[in-house]
Structures are given as structure tokens and as C-alpha cells.
Design an enzyme around this catalytic site. Structure first.
Site, mmCIF file in Angstrom:
data_model
loop_
_atom_site.group_PDB
_atom_site.id
_atom_site.type_symbol
_atom_site.label_atom_id
_atom_site.label_comp_id
_atom_site.label_asym_id
_atom_site.label_seq_id
_atom_site.Cartn_x
_atom_site.Cartn_y
_atom_site.Cartn_z
ATOM 1 N N SER A 29 0.826 -1.209 0.000
ATOM 2 C CA SER A 29 0.000 0.000 0.000
ATOM 3 C C SER A 29 0.859 1.259 0.000
ATOM 4 O O SER A 29 1.851 1.352 0.731
ATOM 5 C CB SER A 29 -0.916 0.019 1.229
ATOM 6 N N MET A 54 3.566 -3.744 10.272
ATOM 7 C CA MET A 54 4.587 -2.999 9.531
ATOM 8 C C MET A 54 4.363 -1.492 9.691
ATOM 9 O O MET A 54 5.312 -0.715 9.704
ATOM 10 C CB MET A 54 4.535 -3.319 8.032
ATOM 11 N N CYS A 112 -6.409 -1.920 6.826
ATOM 12 C CA CYS A 112 -5.222 -2.182 7.642
ATOM 13 C C CYS A 112 -5.665 -2.166 9.110
ATOM 14 O O CYS A 112 -6.268 -1.198 9.565
ATOM 15 C CB CYS A 112 -4.139 -1.137 7.408
ATOM 16 N N LYS A 147 -10.533 -3.577 -0.729
ATOM 17 C CA LYS A 147 -10.107 -4.691 0.151
ATOM 18 C C LYS A 147 -10.730 -4.513 1.532
ATOM 19 O O LYS A 147 -10.449 -3.535 2.236
ATOM 20 C CB LYS A 147 -8.583 -4.739 0.254
ATOM 21 N N GLY A 199 -2.355 -15.957 6.867
ATOM 22 C CA GLY A 199 -1.919 -17.338 6.670
ATOM 23 C C GLY A 199 -3.019 -18.351 6.958
ATOM 24 O O GLY A 199 -4.183 -17.992 7.189
ATOM 25 N N GLY A 225 -6.675 -14.858 2.141
ATOM 26 C CA GLY A 225 -6.577 -15.265 3.547
ATOM 27 C C GLY A 225 -6.259 -16.744 3.647
ATOM 28 O O GLY A 225 -7.156 -17.581 3.607
ATOM 29 N N GLY A 226 -4.975 -17.064 3.688
ATOM 30 C CA GLY A 226 -4.579 -18.448 3.935
ATOM 31 C C GLY A 226 -4.510 -19.339 2.717
ATOM 32 O O GLY A 226 -4.434 -20.558 2.853
HETATM 33 O O1 RRO Z 1 1.551 -2.206 6.765
HETATM 34 C C1 RRO Z 1 0.919 -2.922 7.552
HETATM 35 O O2 RRO Z 1 1.221 -3.028 8.742
HETATM 36 C C2 RRO Z 1 -0.263 -3.701 7.132
HETATM 37 C C3 RRO Z 1 -1.189 -3.269 6.203
HETATM 38 BR BR1 RRO Z 1 -0.986 -1.705 5.277
HETATM 39 C C4 RRO Z 1 -2.357 -4.038 5.937
HETATM 40 O O3 RRO Z 1 -3.246 -3.697 5.149
HETATM 41 N N1 RRO Z 1 -2.515 -5.193 6.627
HETATM 42 C C5 RRO Z 1 -1.605 -5.625 7.495
HETATM 43 O O4 RRO Z 1 -1.796 -6.696 8.077
HETATM 44 N N2 RRO Z 1 -0.490 -4.870 7.748
#
Ligand code: RRO
Length: 285
Positions: A29, A54, A112, A147, A199, A225-226
Site C-alpha cells: 500500500s 509494519m 489495515c 479490500k 496465513g 486469507g490463507g
Molecule cells: O503495513 C501494515 O502493517 C499492514 C497493512 Br498496510 C495491511 O493492510 N494489513 C496488514 O496486516 N499490515
């Protein structure tokens, strides 16, 4: 398709995945301005999956546009750019720049699970989601995919808001809110404490989300998803998906796509043969 978030930054890694058999690739993203993301640790292994936080690290769309342009010179499959924002105008502006740079489609990340003022905070509200989709759809002339978050009581209410506002397809689903704690240090493992679980662990829940949406709306659904092997992909198709995305399994094996597509092909051939044999039997008796 490659799911957003895995191997999705550079043209080279996107192309590697495409060469491994992905039918389309989705980028990590990207937003209006650069973001550092969270401190490490950002990923931890869980039972049958990964938990990540992240924190949306990305260089911003102006810098990333160069990577989109370069990716388009390498890729032979559609390039879908995942975009996020903090307001509807933001989403529309990033999507516009992504399309100008060459995106074949845009996937709106409104799901997210752990970054404030974006993602699921938008995707959990039918009103905010509708505004984001309307604005973005109005701004671009390419397919718009939304999404969705699984972290809601009724995913069909959000699916309805997205479809009525003009979404061309839905991806179901993003990661599930989760956390990991270390019994020895007695502390949460992720620097952000909370993250998103992906996962095999979330497959039954993702399948249910796809089924819920497919039962209620006539809209293309991308199952996510998985998905780890061809059987998972078939299960998503049977639940109502028209395509699937693979994320966590790619982190372990970037070559997984060919195995999945070949497996689905064999499955379909065998099913068709069985059907023929059955028809033949019925005619002769
Ligand atoms: O970057 C992230 O931490 C993250 C994003 Br943008 C997302 O859409 N889904 C995710 O599990 N992590």
C-alpha cells in the site's frame, strides 16, 4: 494474484512473482506522503500464520510512481496498485497518481487493522467507506477494487456500501487483529503490540467472509486469507470467489503460483471428466 504487502515494493520482485505464475500483482500500500512504518519487530510467526505490524511503510506516491512506471516496462500481467489515505480526497489523489503512472487497477486499502485514522477505521464505517469509494471511482478510469476488513460484525454491510458506491470488485479479506506475547520476557513481541494475523490460521474465517458476500451481492470477489495450495484456491472459488490472492505463502515460497494454477487446472480437468462419465452413464442406462 500476489496479495498486497508481500514482495510488493520493487519492480524486480513484482516481476519475479509474475514470472512464477501470478496472474496479476498487487503492490504494497502506498499513500500521499512517505511513512517510516513501525520499529522492529514488525513480524512474528504464529500458529499456522504470521502476525505483522509494519505500519504502512512506503515512500509516498510521488516517489513510488517511478517504480510503477518501471514495473510496467517489465510486467506482462496486470499491475494493481494498493492505495491508502486519511481522507476520501487523499485516497482519490493517490489513486489518480497511481493510474497516471500506469496502474491497471487500484485496490483501496480500507482495512489495515492497526494504523490510526486510515485502513480499518475507514473500512469499518459504511459512511466513510462509501465516501472514499465514490471519490476514488470518480477520479479514475480503471477498475476499482476494495479490500475489506474481517474485523467487523457484519462484512456484508461494508460490502454493500462499497458496491453501491461503485466498487468493481471486492477483496476479502485483510488480516485479523491479533497479538503475540513472549512468556519468558512477559512482554508483547511486536513493537506496535497489536498486529494482523494472516496465513492458514485465518482461512476458514476468510472463506466465511467470501461466502457471506457472495450470498448477498453479485460482485466479483477476490478471496484472500490463507491460500497456500490449489485446494485452498478451489475452496475459495466454491465459496464464490472469482480469483484468489496469495500473500503469506509467497513469503515462504515465491514460486507457489505455478503449483496452485497447475493444481486448479488438474482439479477442473478431473471434475469435468467425472461429469462426462456420469452423463455417459445416464444416457446408456
Ligand atoms: O503495513 C501494515 O502493517 C499492514 C497493512 Br498496510 C495491511 O493492510 N494489513 C496488514 O496486516 N499490515
Amino acid at each position: 494474484m500476489l496479495a498486497s504487502g508481500v514482495l510488493g515494493y520493487s519492480a524486480e520482485s513484482l516481476n519475479r512473482v509474475a514470472k512464477a505464475g501470478a496472474g496479476a500483482v498487487v503492490t504494497k500500500s502506498v499513500g500521499n506522503a512517505p511513512r517510516m512504518g513501525y520499529a522492529n519487530p514488525t513480524v512474528v510467526a504464529a500458529e499456522s500464520g504470521l502476525i505483522n505490524a509494519m505500519g504502512l511503510p512506503n515512500p509516498g506516491i510521488d516517489v513510488y510512481s517511478e517504480e510503477i512506471r518501471f514495473s510496467k516496462t517489465l510486467l506482462r500481467v496486470p499491475l494493481i496498485v494498493s492505495v491508502f489515505g486519511y481522507t476520501a480526497e487523499d485516497y482519490a489523489a493517490v489513486a489518480t497518481k497511481a493510474v497516471l503512472a500506469g496502474a491497471d487497477a487500484v485496490e483501496l486499502n480500507v482495512s489495515c487493522p492497526h494504523v490510526k485514522q486510515t485502513g480499518a477505521e475507514i473500512g469499518q464505517s459504511p459512511k466513510l467507506l462509501s465516501e472514499v469509494v465514490l471519490r476514488t471511482k470518480d477520479a479514475i478510469n480503471k477498475p476499482l477494487i476494495v479490500k475489506l476488513s474481517p474485523n467487523v460484525a457484519d462484512i456484508t454491510a461494508l460490502a454493500q456500501a462499497a458496491v453501491e458506491a461503485g466498487a468493481d470488485a471486492l477483496t476479502a479479506v485483510n488480516t485479523v487483529k491479533a497479538m503475540a506475547i513472549d512468556a519468558e520476557t512477559m512482554l508483547p513481541i511486536l513493537a506496535n503490540i497489536r498486529g494482523g494475523l494472516s496465513g492458514a490460521a485465518i482461512k476458514p474465517m476468510a472463506l466465511r467472509c467470501v461466502y457471506d458476500i457472495a450470498e448477498s451481492f453479485d460482485v466479483p470477489i477476490i478471496g484472500c486469507g490463507g491460500v497456500t495450495d490449489w485446494r485452498d484456491a478451489v475452496e475459495f472459488f466454491l465459496a464464490g470467489a472469482s480469483a484468489v490472492q496469495v500473500g503469506t505463502a509467497v513469503a515462504e515460497n515465491p514460486e507457489v503460483f505455478n503449483a496452485i494454477t497447475r493444481g486448479v487446472e488438474t482439479y477442473l480437468r478431473k471434475k469435468k471428466q467425472k461429469e462426462r462419465n456420469r452423463n455417459c452413464w445416464t444416457r446408456t442406462t
